[in-house]
Design an enzyme around this catalytic site. Sequence first.
Site, PDB file in Angstrom:
ATOM      1  CG  HIS A 308       3.070   5.746  -1.025  1.00 43.28           C
ATOM      2  ND1 HIS A 308       3.119   7.168  -2.458  1.00 43.28           N
ATOM      3  CD2 HIS A 308       2.978   5.271  -1.123  1.00 43.28           C
ATOM      4  CE1 HIS A 308       3.529   5.908  -2.719  1.00 43.28           C
ATOM      5  NE2 HIS A 308       3.831   4.764  -2.409  1.00 43.28           N
ATOM      6  CG  ASP A 365       3.859  -1.338   1.564  1.00 43.31           C
ATOM      7  OD1 ASP A 365       3.875  -1.795   0.744  1.00 43.31           O
ATOM      8  OD2 ASP A 365       4.064  -0.277   1.400  1.00 43.31           O
TER       9      ASP A 365
END
Length: 432
Positions: A308, A365
């Site tokens: 991320h 996600d």
Amino acid sequence: MKESAILQIGDQRIELPVIHGSEGGKSIDISGLLAKTGLTSYDPALANTAICKSAITYIDGDKGILRYRGIAVEEFTAQPTPNFVEVAWLLIFGHLPTFSELDHFRDQLTTHELLHEDVRDVYQHIPADAPPMAILSAALNHLACVHKNYLNVDDPESFLEVTASIISQVRTIAAFSFRRSKGLPHMYPDPRLRYCANFLHMMFSSPYQQYEIRPEVEDALNLLFILHADHEQNCSTSTVRTVGSAKANLFSSCAAGVSALWGPLHGGANVKVVEMLERIYEGGMTPQQCINNAKDKDNPFRLFGFGHRVYRNFDPRAKVLREACDRVLPNIDRQDPLLDIARELESLALNDDYFVERNLYPNVDFYSGILLRAIGIPTNMFTVCFAIGRLPGWIAQWKEQNEDPGSRIIRPRQVYVGNTQTGYVPITNREV
């Protein structure tokens, strides 16, 4: 004694104030840099630049912390019945609602849940296969045409109504776009249902056949919306702030946020994860082969859902969704082979030095797509659901900026690298 930083430019020494947040790192205030030196800072993608002061969301990427108004997201998601509407109020108005405030907000959401018939009629002419995010962005802008009384950005009296209109009607628009793509009749919202249950009803009910809303599915959707509600100054949120800084109304500012979220590098990441898992399943590739291919710089295979931009630790949202998958999938009698693949990929990555040394942990996600699939949401609606969840954050950020007396229109600078001054050449003298 106030802390400052010293910038040395040739013989000139410039003192720059250091700003301390209530928590987290410090920031060097360069707002007077251009006036004092004639120079600007160069920071591609604004990766090292704070564009605002905000009291809404706090992230510590190294420790894996995400808090809304100081409250860890785990506290909201650990409640027996997660409540997205309560979190929306908190983000927008700055405090947890009382019973009366929450009831009034729910009443406003119910009052404003119906789309103006003119809006619905306009979108009957949209091609059935139009991208749902395109419909959502266009519809939010179109709401400004039928709610002209809400366009005054400095009218605090109408703010609650316009907020309720957008947050409530976005579900109706989203469900309409899905049902139109399937050739199904439009389902009106049911005022007796709660926020997430009503969205599921509009998505999956049929005339004379009400969709059975299972509590675990409703709770899972609340979880997904809560975990996506805000995430500091990401691409879509900073877009909303940029558009709003021009005193643009809330409809157009949020529509701009939808457009930014539509980008596959932002809101479409969970779609990439599911597509990857489907390719692995259909192609017979083992999770170990995927890990090996991901580590091979000469291999075109990409492992989505790990790492991320902000987090250098486990994404706290991924932890919550991983546990939600464990709870929800067995209760709805839906076995998903993609979840088994995801589980093994996660286990292999967390025990592989290559991933651990690079802080490549599963992110939000990685599991959100699995959970949405379990609920029955099709892949092309994943990003739309992301937008529904993110709307309270966008509205909160827009409101905070609009109420800041020191707010100015956002206008970045650039480093020009084009031609120096050149003369105009008549077309008759130009070489072919």
